[in-house]
Design an enzyme around this catalytic site. Structure first.
Site: not given
Length: 166
Positions: A102, A99, A71, A69
């Protein structure tokens, strides 16, 4: 299944600094690049003391790795740049509400602030779907700023998912 991404109520005019807006615009550019690669268009960066320490955009599809992801990519880059995992005093910017994975990484890295654009009612970990960033049971509590360029971030994501459905 339709994904509804929301920006939430817009913040009062003038509530974002020029620097915050500049950094979130950079995240949006990273998100657009991810979208052009066929990734969900999310961009993120880590900033501390006026310096960008790491940037990232979603790389899940290209890397065939669910942990790539935006992040996490940005947090990893920042950690490598400073030579350690603690990012005290740093701010994580993301175009989408982090999420749980993260958000957990941001907490473990000890970032001081999280700034994000669009809310994610299905996977968001700042009180949308989960309560990771604001959970009082932990030992680290970053300042969370919601909705920075949230309309633009949400529109980018909605357009991406509309194209997928066509």
């Amino acid at each position: 299944m339709r994904l509804e991404l929301q920006a939430g109520p817009p913040p009062p005019p003038g509530s974002w600094s020029d620097r915050e807006l500049e950094l979130m615009r950079r995240c949006l550019r990273l998100a657009r690049a991810a979208g052009r690669r066929g990734e969900v268009p999310v961009g993120a960066l880590v900033e501390r003391d006026g310096r960008v320490l790491g940037v990232g955009s979603n790389r899940v599809e290209v890397g065939q790795d669910a942990s790539l992801h935006a992040e996490l990519v940005a947090l990893r880059a920042a950690s490598h740049r400073v030579g350690g995992w603690r990012l005290d005093g740093a701010t994580l910017y993301s175009t989408l509400e982090p999420c749980p994975m993260c958000a957990g990484a941001a907490l473990l890295a000890r970032v001081s602030q999280v700034v994000y654009g669009a809310l994610d009612p299905r996977k968001g970990a700042d009180m949308s779907a989960y309560d990771v960033l604001s959970n009082s049971s932990g030992n680290h509590h970053p300042l969370v700023s919601r909705g920075c360029l949230g309309q633009e971030s949400g529109a980018l994501l909605q357009a991406f998912f509309q194209r997928l459905r066509q």
